[in-house]
Design a protein around this motif. Structure first.
Motif, PDB file in Angstrom:
ATOM      1  N   LEU A  84      40.449  44.277  44.057  1.00 26.69           N
ATOM      2  CA  LEU A  84      40.863  44.120  42.662  1.00 26.69           C
ATOM      3  C   LEU A  84      41.723  42.872  42.481  1.00 26.69           C
ATOM      4  CD1 LEU A  84      41.634  47.810  41.678  1.00 26.69           C
ATOM      5  CD2 LEU A  84      39.689  46.411  40.980  1.00 26.69           C
ATOM      6  N   ALA A  85      42.634  42.638  43.408  1.00 25.18           N
ATOM      7  CA  ALA A  85      43.490  41.450  43.321  1.00 25.18           C
ATOM      8  C   ALA A  85      42.652  40.184  43.435  1.00 25.18           C
ATOM      9  CB  ALA A  85      44.557  41.488  44.414  1.00 25.18           C
ATOM     10  N   GLU A  86      41.674  40.183  44.328  1.00 20.56           N
ATOM     11  CA  GLU A  86      40.817  39.015  44.492  1.00 20.56           C
ATOM     12  C   GLU A  86      39.951  38.789  43.255  1.00 20.56           C
ATOM     13  OE1 GLU A  86      37.766  37.047  47.724  1.00 20.56           O
ATOM     14  OE2 GLU A  86      38.980  38.770  48.299  1.00 20.56           O
ATOM     15  N   LEU A  87      39.416  39.881  42.697  1.00 16.88           N
ATOM     16  CA  LEU A  87      38.623  39.763  41.473  1.00 16.88           C
ATOM     17  C   LEU A  87      39.483  39.232  40.335  1.00 16.88           C
ATOM     18  CD1 LEU A  87      35.936  40.218  39.976  1.00 16.88           C
ATOM     19  CD2 LEU A  87      36.761  42.516  39.440  1.00 16.88           C
ATOM     20  N   GLN A  88      40.691  39.741  40.194  1.00 13.70           N
ATOM     21  CA  GLN A  88      41.604  39.288  39.129  1.00 13.70           C
ATOM     22  C   GLN A  88      41.865  37.789  39.263  1.00 13.70           C
ATOM     23  OE1 GLN A  88      42.791  41.200  36.594  1.00 13.70           O
ATOM     24  NE2 GLN A  88      43.813  39.456  35.709  1.00 13.70           N
ATOM     25  N   ARG A  89      42.130  37.338  40.460  1.00 17.15           N
ATOM     26  CA  ARG A  89      42.367  35.911  40.695  1.00 17.15           C
ATOM     27  C   ARG A  89      41.127  35.096  40.329  1.00 17.15           C
ATOM     28  NH1 ARG A  89      40.485  32.723  44.036  1.00 17.15           N
ATOM     29  NH2 ARG A  89      39.646  34.303  45.429  1.00 17.15           N
ATOM     30  N   CYS A  90      39.976  35.583  40.739  1.00 13.47           N
ATOM     31  CA  CYS A  90      38.721  34.873  40.516  1.00 13.47           C
ATOM     32  C   CYS A  90      38.380  34.791  39.029  1.00 13.47           C
ATOM     33  CB  CYS A  90      37.613  35.569  41.292  1.00 13.47           C
ATOM     34  SG  CYS A  90      36.034  34.730  41.205  1.00 13.47           S
ATOM     35  N   ILE A  91      38.524  35.890  38.296  1.00 19.88           N
ATOM     36  CA  ILE A  91      38.146  35.868  36.882  1.00 19.88           C
ATOM     37  C   ILE A  91      39.068  34.969  36.062  1.00 19.88           C
ATOM     38  CG2 ILE A  91      36.974  38.091  36.938  1.00 19.88           C
ATOM     39  CD1 ILE A  91      39.345  39.336  35.556  1.00 19.88           C
ATOM     40  N   GLN A  92      40.308  34.816  36.493  1.00 17.81           N
ATOM     41  CA  GLN A  92      41.210  33.899  35.791  1.00 17.81           C
ATOM     42  C   GLN A  92      40.803  32.443  36.027  1.00 17.81           C
ATOM     43  OE1 GLN A  92      43.356  34.987  33.579  1.00 17.81           O
ATOM     44  NE2 GLN A  92      42.840  37.078  34.131  1.00 17.81           N
ATOM     45  N   ALA A  93      40.155  32.168  37.159  1.00 14.62           N
ATOM     46  CA  ALA A  93      39.773  30.801  37.518  1.00 14.62           C
ATOM     47  C   ALA A  93      38.421  30.378  36.932  1.00 14.62           C
ATOM     48  CB  ALA A  93      39.740  30.662  39.037  1.00 14.62           C
ATOM     49  N   LEU A  94      37.657  31.321  36.405  1.00 14.39           N
ATOM     50  CA  LEU A  94      36.322  31.013  35.890  1.00 14.39           C
ATOM     51  C   LEU A  94      36.285  31.212  34.375  1.00 14.39           C
ATOM     52  CD1 LEU A  94      34.271  32.744  38.726  1.00 14.39           C
ATOM     53  CD2 LEU A  94      34.560  30.286  38.374  1.00 14.39           C
ATOM     54  N   PRO A  95      36.368  30.130  33.599  1.00 14.44           N
ATOM     55  CA  PRO A  95      36.458  30.258  32.143  1.00 14.44           C
ATOM     56  C   PRO A  95      35.198  30.830  31.489  1.00 14.44           C
ATOM     57  CG  PRO A  95      36.232  27.955  32.771  1.00 14.44           C
ATOM     58  CD  PRO A  95      36.422  28.739  34.040  1.00 14.44           C
ATOM     59  N   GLU A  96      34.076  30.847  32.188  1.00 16.95           N
ATOM     60  CA  GLU A  96      32.851  31.410  31.627  1.00 16.95           C
ATOM     61  C   GLU A  96      32.949  32.928  31.461  1.00 16.95           C
ATOM     62  OE1 GLU A  96      31.643  27.902  34.251  1.00 16.95           O
ATOM     63  OE2 GLU A  96      33.029  29.568  34.390  1.00 16.95           O
ATOM     64  N   ILE A  97      33.881  33.551  32.175  1.00 17.13           N
ATOM     65  CA  ILE A  97      34.046  35.008  32.098  1.00 17.13           C
ATOM     66  C   ILE A  97      34.809  35.353  30.822  1.00 17.13           C
ATOM     67  CG2 ILE A  97      35.074  37.047  33.168  1.00 17.13           C
ATOM     68  CD1 ILE A  97      34.528  35.752  35.882  1.00 17.13           C
ATOM     69  N   LEU A  98      34.147  36.087  29.941  1.00 16.47           N
ATOM     70  CA  LEU A  98      34.744  36.486  28.667  1.00 16.47           C
ATOM     71  C   LEU A  98      35.504  37.796  28.786  1.00 16.47           C
ATOM     72  CD1 LEU A  98      31.693  35.777  26.327  1.00 16.47           C
ATOM     73  CD2 LEU A  98      33.568  34.224  26.945  1.00 16.47           C
ATOM     74  N   GLU A  99      34.932  38.737  29.532  1.00 17.59           N
ATOM     75  CA  GLU A  99      35.516  40.064  29.680  1.00 17.59           C
ATOM     76  C   GLU A  99      35.185  40.584  31.062  1.00 17.59           C
ATOM     77  OE1 GLU A  99      34.421  42.756  26.461  1.00 17.59           O
ATOM     78  OE2 GLU A  99      34.056  41.031  25.180  1.00 17.59           O
ATOM     79  N   CYS A 100      36.038  41.466  31.574  1.00 15.62           N
ATOM     80  CA  CYS A 100      35.775  42.101  32.860  1.00 15.62           C
ATOM     81  C   CYS A 100      36.431  43.475  32.860  1.00 15.62           C
ATOM     82  CB  CYS A 100      36.330  41.253  33.995  1.00 15.62           C
ATOM     83  SG  CYS A 100      36.017  41.962  35.629  1.00 15.62           S
ATOM     84  N   TYR A 101      35.663  44.464  33.311  1.00 18.63           N
ATOM     85  CA  TYR A 101      36.142  45.846  33.344  1.00 18.63           C
ATOM     86  C   TYR A 101      35.775  46.477  34.680  1.00 18.63           C
ATOM     87  CZ  TYR A 101      35.829  45.018  28.305  1.00 18.63           C
ATOM     88  OH  TYR A 101      35.952  44.479  27.057  1.00 18.63           O
ATOM     89  N   THR A 102      36.689  47.237  35.271  1.00 16.94           N
ATOM     90  CA  THR A 102      36.281  48.102  36.367  1.00 16.94           C
ATOM     91  C   THR A 102      35.731  49.366  35.725  1.00 16.94           C
ATOM     92  OG1 THR A 102      38.505  49.020  36.586  1.00 16.94           O
ATOM     93  CG2 THR A 102      37.943  47.172  38.030  1.00 16.94           C
TER      94      THR A 102
END
Length: 158
Positions: A84-102
């Motif tokens: 989860l921590a790695e995903l959180q870091r990754c989604i903040q670094a990729l501006p193409e990601i609009l939304e993310c949900y577990t």
């Protein structure tokens, strides 16, 4: 906390969801208060956390972001804290990601992505796979048609 909202608060929130640029004077006229009264209520709603932020909704297609995709993600080792921590870091670094949900079910997370075209999607997927080690598998679904978009909340019984 929603029991603290009265009918005027719910109406103001509904009007703001429809058009957040509506002036206090226009809101006041529509709910039967003074502009000062509306200002005080909106301040209270912000302080109470009912209004997180006010933002503009942009038109993706006018900005050239014509390809909308949903990624169904499966982690290595499921929803471990490190993943989860790695995903959180990754989604903040990729501006193409609009939304993310577990999520529950056969996937561990759902990611909504907007890109220009299939080449940009390929490049995004490559960056996603190289910037993290938590994702084992990502199934990409291309959105063919948006039947409903936006995040307006139903406030009739709030």
């Amino acid at each position: 906390m929603s029991s603290q909202l009265d009918e005027i608060d719910r109406t103001l929130l509904t009007l703001l969801q429809d058009d957040a640029s509506t002036s206090h004077a226009d809101l006041a006229q529509r709910v039967g208060l003074s502009a000062t009264g509306v200002h005080k209520r909106l301040k209270h709603l912000r302080q109470g956390g009912y209004i997180k932020k006010v933002t503009a909704v942009l038109d993706r297609s006018k900005l050239g972001l014509d390809l909308l995709c949903i990624l169904k993600v499966t982690f290595r080792g499921n929803l471990q804290p490190d993943n989860l921590a790695e995903l959180q870091r990754c989604i903040q670094a990729l501006p193409e990601i609009l939304e993310c949900y577990t999520v529950t079910g056969s996937s561990d997370a759902i990611i909504k992505v907007a890109v220009r075209d299939h080449v940009a999607l390929r490049d995004f997927l490559h960056r996603l796979s190289t910037q993290q080690q938590a994702i084992e598998r990502a199934e990409t679904c291309i959105v063919l048609q948006e039947l409903k978009e936006g995040g307006e909340l139903p406030l009739g019984n709030a």
